[in-house]
Design a protein around this motif. Structure first.
Motif, mmCIF file in Angstrom:
data_model
loop_
_atom_site.group_PDB
_atom_site.id
_atom_site.type_symbol
_atom_site.label_atom_id
_atom_site.label_comp_id
_atom_site.label_asym_id
_atom_site.label_seq_id
_atom_site.Cartn_x
_atom_site.Cartn_y
_atom_site.Cartn_z
ATOM 1 N N ARG A 19 -31.918 -21.576 -27.364
ATOM 2 C CA ARG A 19 -30.756 -20.998 -26.702
ATOM 3 C C ARG A 19 -30.969 -19.492 -26.544
ATOM 4 N N ARG A 20 -30.750 -19.061 -25.348
ATOM 5 C CA ARG A 20 -30.898 -17.643 -25.047
ATOM 6 C C ARG A 20 -29.622 -17.137 -24.385
ATOM 7 N N PRO A 21 -28.623 -16.902 -25.182
ATOM 8 C CA PRO A 21 -27.349 -16.468 -24.579
ATOM 9 C C PRO A 21 -27.463 -15.144 -23.845
ATOM 10 N N TRP A 22 -28.350 -14.253 -24.310
ATOM 11 C CA TRP A 22 -28.494 -12.963 -23.640
ATOM 12 C C TRP A 22 -29.066 -13.126 -22.247
ATOM 13 N N LEU A 23 -29.960 -14.137 -22.072
ATOM 14 C CA LEU A 23 -30.527 -14.371 -20.751
ATOM 15 C C LEU A 23 -29.474 -14.923 -19.802
ATOM 16 N N VAL A 24 -28.662 -15.857 -20.287
ATOM 17 C CA VAL A 24 -27.592 -16.402 -19.456
ATOM 18 C C VAL A 24 -26.586 -15.319 -19.075
ATOM 19 N N ALA A 25 -26.252 -14.480 -20.067
ATOM 20 C CA ALA A 25 -25.311 -13.394 -19.783
ATOM 21 C C ALA A 25 -25.881 -12.419 -18.756
ATOM 22 N N SER A 26 -27.185 -12.152 -18.848
ATOM 23 C CA SER A 26 -27.806 -11.237 -17.888
ATOM 24 C C SER A 26 -27.745 -11.797 -16.475
ATOM 25 N N TRP A 27 -28.048 -13.104 -16.336
ATOM 26 C CA TRP A 27 -27.986 -13.713 -15.015
ATOM 27 C C TRP A 27 -26.559 -13.704 -14.464
ATOM 28 N N ILE A 28 -25.582 -13.924 -15.325
ATOM 29 C CA ILE A 28 -24.184 -13.898 -14.869
ATOM 30 C C ILE A 28 -23.802 -12.512 -14.386
ATOM 31 N N ILE A 29 -24.216 -11.487 -15.131
ATOM 32 C CA ILE A 29 -23.881 -10.112 -14.746
ATOM 33 C C ILE A 29 -24.560 -9.738 -13.427
ATOM 34 N N THR A 31 -25.611 -11.766 -11.068
ATOM 35 C CA THR A 31 -24.996 -12.524 -9.979
ATOM 36 C C THR A 31 -23.658 -11.918 -9.567
ATOM 37 N N ALA A 32 -22.866 -11.509 -10.561
ATOM 38 C CA ALA A 32 -21.564 -10.901 -10.255
ATOM 39 C C ALA A 32 -21.731 -9.594 -9.483
ATOM 40 N N ILE A 33 -22.721 -8.796 -9.877
ATOM 41 C CA ILE A 33 -22.962 -7.520 -9.191
ATOM 42 C C ILE A 33 -23.383 -7.761 -7.741
ATOM 43 N N VAL A 34 -24.274 -8.735 -7.551
ATOM 44 C CA VAL A 34 -24.733 -9.030 -6.190
ATOM 45 C C VAL A 34 -23.585 -9.527 -5.323
ATOM 46 N N VAL A 35 -22.752 -10.413 -5.866
ATOM 47 C CA VAL A 35 -21.625 -10.942 -5.092
ATOM 48 C C VAL A 35 -20.635 -9.838 -4.750
ATOM 49 N N LEU A 36 -20.326 -8.987 -5.729
ATOM 50 C CA LEU A 36 -19.379 -7.896 -5.468
ATOM 51 C C LEU A 36 -19.939 -6.906 -4.455
ATOM 52 N N ALA A 37 -21.231 -6.586 -4.587
ATOM 53 C CA ALA A 37 -21.834 -5.666 -3.625
ATOM 54 C C ALA A 37 -21.845 -6.256 -2.217
ATOM 55 N N PHE A 38 -22.063 -7.572 -2.131
ATOM 56 C CA PHE A 38 -22.101 -8.227 -0.821
ATOM 57 C C PHE A 38 -20.734 -8.203 -0.156
#
Length: 277
Positions: A19-29, A31-38
């Motif tokens: 389990r790599r919660p930090w990796l999942v959290a990084s991908w979520i962050i 993705t959120a930045i890309v969606v908001l910027a778009f």
């Protein structure tokens, strides 16, 4: 009666998936930045439907009937851009090569390595056009301004490639040079340089290719070359001349890339063996 003992069946234990919660959290962050910027970009979505037709229209305006009378001037301005790229490459080589050797592990103190590597990263983060805008207040709008901007930006890439190449060489010749009593300069000259010279030549040629393309962009701020000419005719909507300029830029850039790539392959791979019948 003989009893045959059979071994127990092997049990395959499949380990739990790490389990790599930090990796999942990084991908979520991310993705959120890309969606908001778009979604924060003010885009007129209704005009996207007209984009294919506009591309066809401007392509016809530029290449339907090119103004070949401007070809000599386009070739001359392209040559000025190549001169700008060449001078910028030479200056970048002269400045970046010595300090890239000092930035390599084992040839410079730790504080100096950290300082130089930070400088390389800082320079790479700044586009050539921004560097040119900063220094044009001193040198003015001349091709030399573009050459200086290309040289400064080249320090960042050539410096990084240089110290990485030095650190990747086998340590045998280096240890032999040190065992023979050689100092830092002697070790670099006889233990390092013969091994990294082909890679350095390849880096220099590749940087020249980059500078040729970047010199056209620097012309947008008026430092001369084909980019300056392209900007002027685009502003006046002389699309037939713009088409000729684009043809020249693409053809010359592809020719330089092909020649430089062939030279780099010859340096790195050597001459191909010929089969004699």
């Amino acid at each position: 009666m003989t009893t045959v003992l059979t071994p127990p069946p092997a049990i395959t234990v499949i380990p739990d998936r790490p389990r790599r919660p930090w990796l999942v959290a990084s991908w979520i962050i991310v993705t959120a930045i890309v969606v908001l910027a778009f979604w924060s970009i003010d885009i007129n979505w209704a005009r996207l439907a007209d984009l294919p037709a506009e591309i066809v229209r401007y392509t016809f305006l530029m290449f339907g009937s090119p103004n070949w009378e401007k070809l000599p001037e386009a070739l001359w301005q392209t040559w000025r851009s190549i001169e700008m790229a060449w001078v910028g490459t030479i200056l970048g080589i002269l400045l970046a090569t010595p300090i890239s050797l000092l930035a390599a592990r084992g040839f410079g103190p730790a504080w100096l390595r950290a300082l130089l590597r930070g400088l390389f990263s800082l320079i790479r983060a700044v586009p050539e056009i921004i560097i040119a805008i900063v220094i044009l207040s001193v040198t003015g709008l001349t091709p030399f301004t573009g050459a200086l901007a290309l040289a400064i930006n080249g320090i960042g890439t050539l410096g990084k490639w240089g110290y990485e190449a030095v650190e990747a060489v086998p340590s045998g010749p280096i240890e032999a040079a040190r065992a023979a009593g050689g100092g830092t300069l002697q070790v670099l000259r006889w233990g390092v340089w013969p091994q990294v010279e082909p890679a350095f030549w390849s880096f220099w040629l590749y940087r020249f290719e980059i500078n040729v393309r970047s010199s056209a962009v620097l012309g947008l701020i008026g430092v001369g070359g084909i980019g300056d000419m392209l900007t002027s005719y685009t502003q006046y909507r002389e699309w037939s001349t713009v088409g000729v300029l684009l043809i020249v830029v693409v053809a010359v850039t592809m020719l330089i890339d092909a020649v430089s790539g062939a030279i780099r392959r010859r340096i790195m791979e050597g001459a191909r063996a010929r089969v004699l019948s």
